[in-house]
Design an enzyme around this catalytic site. Structure first.
Site, short mmCIF file in Angstrom:
data_model
loop_
_atom_site.label_atom_id
_atom_site.label_comp_id
_atom_site.label_asym_id
_atom_site.label_seq_id
_atom_site.Cartn_x
_atom_site.Cartn_y
_atom_site.Cartn_z
NE ARG A 123 101.75 56.85 87.29
CZ ARG A 123 101.25 56.19 86.24
NH1 ARG A 123 102.05 55.46 85.47
NH2 ARG A 123 99.96 56.28 85.93
CD GLU A 163 94.67 63.38 85.89
OE1 GLU A 163 94.09 63.23 86.97
OE2 GLU A 163 94.12 63.26 84.78
CG ASN A 214 99.72 54.08 77.62
OD1 ASN A 214 99.90 52.96 78.09
ND2 ASN A 214 98.78 54.89 78.06
CG ASP A 239 95.93 52.59 78.67
OD1 ASP A 239 97.14 52.36 78.80
OD2 ASP A 239 95.21 52.88 79.64
#
Length: 300
Positions: free
Chosen positions: A102, A122, A155, A205
């Site tokens: 995704r 995951e 990210n 992140d």
């Protein structure tokens, strides 16, 4: 940490995976996504209300469109979201050969192109296929190029104030990298390591830049945002937040002097959640003594 810094929880409506905060000046509102709840949200600091639009897949990033509304990434699609009608219009779908992938974070560059990257989901807690992600650029004519390949979790991303450098995080590298960036073509090249996170900072992140050209990186499971000087590659400030799963940050408010920080509660077990009453909330940091810059608009 400066004693003038103040941290308050401003959005109490908890997000499973709050991400990609964007300050929208024209609405005087903070726009963000809850990836795992499949919602694009908008919070008004005036009314303190959260409005949301539900979509049909995990929605990982949102950016402003020049003509109004938003460009989003959901599943492996680039799409437009019309806020008023809640209509989602697919621009194109990528990576159909990777059903477990995704999109993740995305942001618009100084020329109105939308950069967004992918990752493998995951398959079990802590288990994911490696090097399945890529970084793409969606141009205003809806054409797409692949900029990077074999990423783990594409990210946080942003551009230097002089538009000559692109900054990017691949989370499982635990590092921020800098690339040369051609503002005319949108192409990136020549990656170099800028900063490798310390053990207690955990995993990088989301990311944003301030008016001094310094980077702010959200540390998921590290419960903090850190400020990095791209000139020296050194961390120059740490601001600790009242919950561990800190996901992203942006500047906003009328003069961009407020920092908004998103968080998540997914990934915390029940015992931890009981001790983490602020998990999934959105925080406002004031008194940093530095401002941010307005978001770029996707030019279509």
């Amino acid at each position: 940490m400066s004693s003038s810094i103040k941290i308050e929880s401003v959005v109490k409506e908890k997000n499973r995976m709050g991400e990609c905060p964007v300050w929208e000046e024209r609405e005087n509102a903070l726009v963000y996504v809850d990836i795992n709840s499949q919602k694009v949200c908008r919070w008004s600091p005036v009314t303190n209300e959260v409005q949301s639009v539900s979509v049909d897949a995990r929605v990982s990033s949102v950016a402003l469109r020049q003509c109004g509304g938003y460009v989003i990434t959901l599943g492996t699609r680039f799409a437009f979201l019309d806020w008023d009608t809640q209509a989602v219009t697919t621009i194109l779908e990528l990576e159909q050969d990777k059903p477990n992938n995704r999109f993740n974070d995305g942001k618009v560059d100084p020329k109105g192109r939308f950069f967004a990257g992918t990752m493998a989901e995951e398959t079990a807690p802590g288990v994911r296929a490696r090097r399945q992600g890529a970084l793409y650029t969606l141009f205003p004519d809806h054409s797409v190029i692949k900029q990077l390949d074999q990423l783990d979790i594409s990210n946080g991303l942003d551009w230097s104030l002089d538009h000559r450098t692109f900054f990017h995080i691949d989370s499982l590298s635990y590092a921020v990298h800098a690339f040369s960036y051609d503002v005319h073509t949108g192409k990136i090249a020549c990656p170099k390591l800028l900063y490798h996170l310390e053990k207690e900072e955990q995993m990088p992140d989301g990311m944003c830049i301030d008016t001094e050209g310094k980077l702010w990186v959200a540390c998921i499971d590290g419960g903090r945002v850190i400020r990095i000087d791209p000139e020296t590659g050194k961390r120059i400030q740490t601001v600790r937040l009242p919950t561990p799963r800190i996901t992203s940050c942006c500047f906003g408010g009328k003069d961009y002097s407020e920092m908004y920080v998103t968080s998540a509660y997914d990934g915390l077990d029940e015992a931890t959640l009981a001790k983490e009453p602020h998990a999934g909330e959105i925080f406002k940091i004031t008194g940093l003594g530095v401002k941010g810059i307005p978001q770029n608009f996707y030019a279509a």
